[in-house]
Design an enzyme around this catalytic site. Structure first.
Site, PDB file in Angstrom:
ATOM      1  N   ALA A 111       0.850  -1.195   0.000  1.00  0.00           N
ATOM      2  CA  ALA A 111       0.000   0.000   0.000  1.00  0.00           C
ATOM      3  C   ALA A 111       0.884   1.243   0.000  1.00  0.00           C
ATOM      4  O   ALA A 111       2.027   1.201   0.453  1.00  0.00           O
ATOM      5  CB  ALA A 111      -0.910   0.017   1.227  1.00  0.00           C
ATOM      6  N   PHE A 112       0.349   2.356  -0.475  1.00  0.00           N
ATOM      7  CA  PHE A 112       1.194   3.545  -0.617  1.00  0.00           C
ATOM      8  C   PHE A 112       1.684   4.082   0.726  1.00  0.00           C
ATOM      9  O   PHE A 112       2.658   4.814   0.782  1.00  0.00           O
ATOM     10  CB  PHE A 112       0.442   4.639  -1.412  1.00  0.00           C
ATOM     11  N   LYS A 113       1.042   3.668   1.811  1.00  0.00           N
ATOM     12  CA  LYS A 113       1.466   4.173   3.118  1.00  0.00           C
ATOM     13  C   LYS A 113       2.884   3.747   3.468  1.00  0.00           C
ATOM     14  O   LYS A 113       3.541   4.378   4.291  1.00  0.00           O
ATOM     15  CB  LYS A 113       0.457   3.763   4.170  1.00  0.00           C
ATOM     16  N   ASP A 114       3.374   2.688   2.813  1.00  0.00           N
ATOM     17  CA  ASP A 114       4.777   2.295   3.021  1.00  0.00           C
ATOM     18  C   ASP A 114       5.748   3.407   2.634  1.00  0.00           C
ATOM     19  O   ASP A 114       6.822   3.513   3.225  1.00  0.00           O
ATOM     20  CB  ASP A 114       5.122   1.067   2.165  1.00  0.00           C
ATOM     21  N   LEU A 117       5.683   5.369   5.794  1.00  0.00           N
ATOM     22  CA  LEU A 117       5.855   4.641   7.058  1.00  0.00           C
ATOM     23  C   LEU A 117       7.121   3.791   7.094  1.00  0.00           C
ATOM     24  O   LEU A 117       7.505   3.300   8.153  1.00  0.00           O
ATOM     25  CB  LEU A 117       4.615   3.810   7.371  1.00  0.00           C
TER      26      LEU A 117
END
Ligand SMILES: *Cc1c(COP(=O)(O)O)cnc(C)c1O
Length: 498
Positions: A111-114, A117
């Site tokens: 997911a793009f949150k990587d 994060l």
């Protein structure tokens, strides 16, 4: 360079302080006092560099109290070879409608949150060393799916940190649940709660702000910090990939340095598109930022009318990470557009809290209209777009499909054929059921999550990322499910204190 609060401009903190604190004591969000400027030469100098080197140069403009060695350590740790499934980290793909899809989901959790994060734990521990050395940082997260897993994976075995994630037992997809319950690492814990996402979030907020809990932590050499998307440390890594994408478009001959581009972003909390706005303000030639929403179209209305009104039906959609009615990061945009007026921001936010709605004045609306376009689509249009985009040779997830659809509608209505980047925010296999039913027309009754993954692979020939597929054979480590009122006890148990 210093940061101030959107609700009190007498606040002045360093980048390290902004990142370590997460949110300002007055309830406002930290924003840079002035936005660093870059020019064509700067962009030219980035073109031959790899993602890590580009990131170092861009981050140095914002993290002026971090040394070059510290930034190097953080960025190398986050994006080193092998962490992302593309050596470009965030590669661009041209699709049939002519747009350039920016794949932001090549990281460990798909997911793009990587993108943010993976970097945040390094920024946070480096920042904390400056202001609170020797403290163990405790991260509490309430998640409706993607954030929890990406935060766990980012903080896993990071020295000096512990992380605990709460999720609603019946509120996440089977794949998302397995991703979290099988999490590895010595400093992690995951707990389901009997309740919905709001219960999880309220519970975390209550623990986070409880004085007694804070004192107990302090006695044990610990402190809370936040990994959610209002932390500046999550926003700043996202600015990098828009600048990097612009350089890739120069490199592959799509544009020449100085040419304008448009950027389309599937939007929830307004973090990702705000990063694109910062890139534009810095001097990247961006013409229009196109904000794409699903049926929860509060932002479409706001950006076209100036009226923000969360008093509306909430839809559960096939793009769940955008099912949101209060987009927290919008506050930062309003601060900048109002000429840094904390007073006006306070006025709007007070109205939002009281009545769930506010209206911005014409001066703000004019600027919104100059920088942004907005559109939305429902689940049927999302699935239709997955099907037609796949017929054109590209398999997209549900969130990305919303952006593709809004872009195509925009193109038809405006005729604006500026080269366009579409942010792609998740791997399609994270949402197999919806993607499969879109490309195949139906999902066979009784097909479980992993059968759907197999069917999608058979149907499309696209590979499922191994970190999703191998979940099938993993045994969950974290099977606890607690009641809301027991969350605090769970936190103490995880930390081994009381
Ligand atoms: C979080 C998320 C979004 C929304 O991003 P914001 O920064 O909150 O606007 C979109 N798509 C996916 C897959 C996400 O996980």
């Amino acid at each position: 360079m210093l940061y101030t609060s959107t609700r009190d401009t007498s606040v002045r903190v360093t980048a390290a302080q902004a990142i370590a604190r997460g949110i300002s004591a007055d309830g406002g969000l930290f924003v840079p006092e002035s936005i660093p400027q870059i020019d064509r030469d700067f962009l030219s100098s980035l073109v031959p560099l790899d993602y890590i080197s580009r990131a170092k140069k861009v981050l140095a403009l914002y993290l002026t109290d971090f040394s070059e060695e510290e930034i190097d350590y953080c960025v190398q740790g986050a994006y080193k070879a092998g962490k992302f499934s593309s050596e470009k980290v965030a590669p661009l793909k041209k699709i049939a409608n002519g747009a350039n899809v920016l794949e932001l989901w090549r990281g460990p959790t798909c997911a793009f949150k990587d993108m943010a994060l993976q970097l945040l734990p390094y920024l946070l521990t480096t920042a904390a060393k400056k202001s609170a050395p020797d403290k163990t940082i405790v991260i509490l997260v309430a998640t409706s799916g993607d954030t929890g897993k990406a935060a766990l994976e980012g903080f896993k075995d990071v020295a000096g940190t512990k992380i605990m994630v709460f999720y609603p037992n019946d509120g996440v997809s089977p794949m998302q649940k397995l991703q979290m319950t099988t999490q590895e690492g010595e400093n992690v814990a995951v707990c389901a709660i009997n309740g919905n996402f709001d219960d999880a979030q309220n519970g975390v907020k209550a623990i986070f702000t409880d004085k007694a809990v804070g004192e107990t932590l302090a006695k044990n050499g610990m402190m809370f910090s936040s990994a959610n998307s209002i932390n500046w440390g999550r926003l700043v890594p996202q600015i990098v990939y828009y600048i990097s994408a612009y350089c890739d478009l120069i490199e592959n001959g799509t544009i020449q340095n100085g040419d304008e581009i448009n950027i389309v972003v599937p939007t929830g909390n307004f973090g990702n598109i705000l990063a694109a706005y910062y890139a534009k303000c810095m001097g990247v030639p961006v013409k229009t930022l196109i904000c794409a929403s699903n049926a929860n179209n509060v932002l479409t209305d706001f950006l076209t009318t100036g009226i923000y009104d969360r008093n509306r039906r909430f839809y559960t959609t096939v793009s769940p990470s955008m099912d949101i009615l209060i987009s927290s990061n919008l506050e930062r945009l309003l601060f900048h557009l109002s000429g840094d007026s904390a007073q006006r921001v306070n006025g709007w936010m007070a109205k939002l809290k009281e009545s769930g709605a506010y209206t911005v004045e014409a001066d703000i609306l004019d600027q919104l209209k100059a920088d942004f376009a907005a559109g939305c689509c429902d689940d049927a249009a999302t699935k239709e777009t997955i099907r037609t985009t796949w017929q054109g040779g590209y398999l997209s997830d549900t969130h990305t499909a919303v952006a593709i659809r809004v872009f195509e509608d925009y193109l038809k209505a405006s005729g604006d054929d500026t080269p366009t980047v579409i942010a792609s925010t998740a791997n399609p296999y994270k949402f197999s059921a919806a993607v499969l039913s879109a490309v195949k027309g139906e999902v066979p009754a009784g097909a479980d999550e992993f059968r759907q993954v197999e069917l999608l692979a058979e149907e499309t020939g696209e590979p499922c990322p191994p970190q999703l597929f191998t979940l099938k054979d993993k045994t969950p480590r974290f099977t606890d499910c607690c009641n809301k009122q027991d969350m605090e006890a769970q936190v103490y148990a995880m930390l081994g204190i009381r």
